[in-house]
Motif scaffolding. Structure first.
Motif, PDB file in Angstrom:
ATOM      1  N   LEU A 170      22.959 -20.014-120.201  1.00 20.34           N
ATOM      2  CA  LEU A 170      22.346 -20.739-119.087  1.00 20.34           C
ATOM      3  C   LEU A 170      22.302 -22.233-119.384  1.00 20.34           C
ATOM      4  O   LEU A 170      22.111 -22.635-120.526  1.00 20.34           O
ATOM      5  CB  LEU A 170      20.925 -20.226-118.827  1.00 20.34           C
ATOM      6  CG  LEU A 170      20.791 -18.797-118.327  1.00 20.34           C
ATOM      7  CD1 LEU A 170      19.323 -18.406-118.209  1.00 20.34           C
ATOM      8  CD2 LEU A 170      21.503 -18.606-116.999  1.00 20.34           C
ATOM      9  N   PRO A 171      22.467 -23.067-118.341  1.00 18.67           N
ATOM     10  CA  PRO A 171      22.338 -24.512-118.566  1.00 18.67           C
ATOM     11  C   PRO A 171      20.906 -24.879-118.945  1.00 18.67           C
ATOM     12  O   PRO A 171      19.951 -24.226-118.519  1.00 18.67           O
ATOM     13  CB  PRO A 171      22.729 -25.124-117.213  1.00 18.67           C
ATOM     14  CG  PRO A 171      22.647 -24.012-116.222  1.00 18.67           C
ATOM     15  CD  PRO A 171      22.779 -22.716-116.969  1.00 18.67           C
ATOM     16  N   VAL A 172      20.768 -25.930-119.751  1.00 14.05           N
ATOM     17  CA  VAL A 172      19.475 -26.332-120.305  1.00 14.05           C
ATOM     18  C   VAL A 172      19.048 -27.688-119.743  1.00 14.05           C
ATOM     19  O   VAL A 172      19.834 -28.627-119.691  1.00 14.05           O
ATOM     20  CB  VAL A 172      19.539 -26.395-121.848  1.00 14.05           C
ATOM     21  CG1 VAL A 172      18.234 -26.917-122.430  1.00 14.05           C
ATOM     22  CG2 VAL A 172      19.873 -25.024-122.422  1.00 14.05           C
ATOM     23  N   MET A 174      26.434  -9.673-116.538  1.00 15.89           N
ATOM     24  CA  MET A 174      25.122 -10.287-116.714  1.00 15.89           C
ATOM     25  C   MET A 174      25.251 -11.474-117.659  1.00 15.89           C
ATOM     26  O   MET A 174      25.865 -11.387-118.712  1.00 15.89           O
ATOM     27  CB  MET A 174      24.154  -9.254-117.283  1.00 15.89           C
ATOM     28  CG  MET A 174      22.764  -9.779-117.420  1.00 15.89           C
ATOM     29  SD  MET A 174      21.646  -8.366-117.526  1.00 15.89           S
ATOM     30  CE  MET A 174      20.649  -8.864-118.868  1.00 15.89           C
ATOM     31  N   THR A 175      24.673 -12.583-117.286  1.00 16.72           N
ATOM     32  CA  THR A 175      24.735 -13.802-118.088  1.00 16.72           C
ATOM     33  C   THR A 175      23.663 -13.768-119.162  1.00 16.72           C
ATOM     34  O   THR A 175      22.507 -13.476-118.882  1.00 16.72           O
ATOM     35  CB  THR A 175      24.506 -15.028-117.175  1.00 16.72           C
ATOM     36  OG1 THR A 175      25.458 -14.991-116.131  1.00 16.72           O
ATOM     37  CG2 THR A 175      24.651 -16.311-117.943  1.00 16.72           C
ATOM     38  N   SER A 176      24.051 -14.080-120.389  1.00 12.79           N
ATOM     39  CA  SER A 176      23.039 -14.121-121.452  1.00 12.79           C
ATOM     40  C   SER A 176      22.267 -15.427-121.368  1.00 12.79           C
ATOM     41  O   SER A 176      22.773 -16.428-120.864  1.00 12.79           O
ATOM     42  CB  SER A 176      23.689 -13.977-122.827  1.00 12.79           C
ATOM     43  OG  SER A 176      24.339 -15.168-123.179  1.00 12.79           O
ATOM     44  N   GLY A 231      17.929 -19.971-112.812  1.00 13.73           N
ATOM     45  CA  GLY A 231      19.212 -19.987-113.499  1.00 13.73           C
ATOM     46  C   GLY A 231      19.314 -21.031-114.593  1.00 13.73           C
ATOM     47  O   GLY A 231      20.389 -21.222-115.170  1.00 13.73           O
ATOM     48  N   TYR A 232      18.221 -21.724-114.886  1.00 14.09           N
ATOM     49  CA  TYR A 232      18.196 -22.751-115.933  1.00 14.09           C
ATOM     50  C   TYR A 232      17.155 -22.392-116.985  1.00 14.09           C
ATOM     51  O   TYR A 232      16.177 -21.702-116.704  1.00 14.09           O
ATOM     52  CB  TYR A 232      17.825 -24.122-115.355  1.00 14.09           C
ATOM     53  CG  TYR A 232      18.935 -24.802-114.613  1.00 14.09           C
ATOM     54  CD1 TYR A 232      19.708 -25.789-115.221  1.00 14.09           C
ATOM     55  CD2 TYR A 232      19.211 -24.472-113.287  1.00 14.09           C
ATOM     56  CE1 TYR A 232      20.729 -26.421-114.529  1.00 14.09           C
ATOM     57  CE2 TYR A 232      20.236 -25.096-112.598  1.00 14.09           C
ATOM     58  CZ  TYR A 232      20.990 -26.065-113.224  1.00 14.09           C
ATOM     59  OH  TYR A 232      21.998 -26.689-112.539  1.00 14.09           O
TER      60      TYR A 232
END
Length: 145
Positions: free
Chosen positions: A7-9, A1-3, A84-85
């Motif tokens: 995530l890209p901003v 799981m991605t924290s 996802g952002y």
């Protein structure tokens, strides 16, 4: 799981736009089902003030002058239209008495009472951060309506 921190901003500038009745202006972009504040991405070499001024002109047909004390802060939330952002929003405040019209990518404009906004149709930043902030500003008298 991605924290969330991984995530890209997307860096944006936006404004809490109040009318004289204490309502907040929200916009819905073409192809989106959620409402949010007008504004957009900060271009390379552009300040947040320049970006929000440009975006408000493009999206609403208004010319505004913002001052340093109109800055409310920098806030982060999941992006509404880019899964996802995260967005990092530089947020300003203003009171608007001039008429506005949906232009460019804006499909719809509404004015809402920040304490009665339709929660299920708001972008995460708007729903979780900016509507409560707007209601607090109105209650404190920081915004004169």
């Amino acid at each position: 799981m991605t924290s969330a921190s991984k995530l890209p901003v997307i860096h944006i500038a936006t404004a809490l736009i109040f009318n004289e009745q204490g309502q907040i202006l929200l916009v819905r972009k073409h192809g989106s089902r959620v409402f949010m504040q007008a504004g957009g991405k900060i271009d390379a070499g552009e300040t947040a003030v320049q970006a929000v001024t440009r975006e408000l002109n493009e999206e609403l047909g208004i010319t505004v002058t913002l001052k340093e004390d109109d800055f409310l802060g920098s806030f982060t939330a999941p992006a509404a239209n880019e899964p996802g952002y995260l967005i990092q929003a530089e947020v300003f405040q203003m009171v608007l008495s001039a008429p506005v019209a949906a232009q460019a990518e804006i499909a719809e404009i509404i004015w809402v009472d920040p304490s009665r906004a339709p929660q299920d149709s708001l972008a995460p930043l708007t729903r979780d951060t900016l509507m409560p902030l707007a209601a607090k500003l109105l209650r404190s008298g920081a915004i004169r309506n």
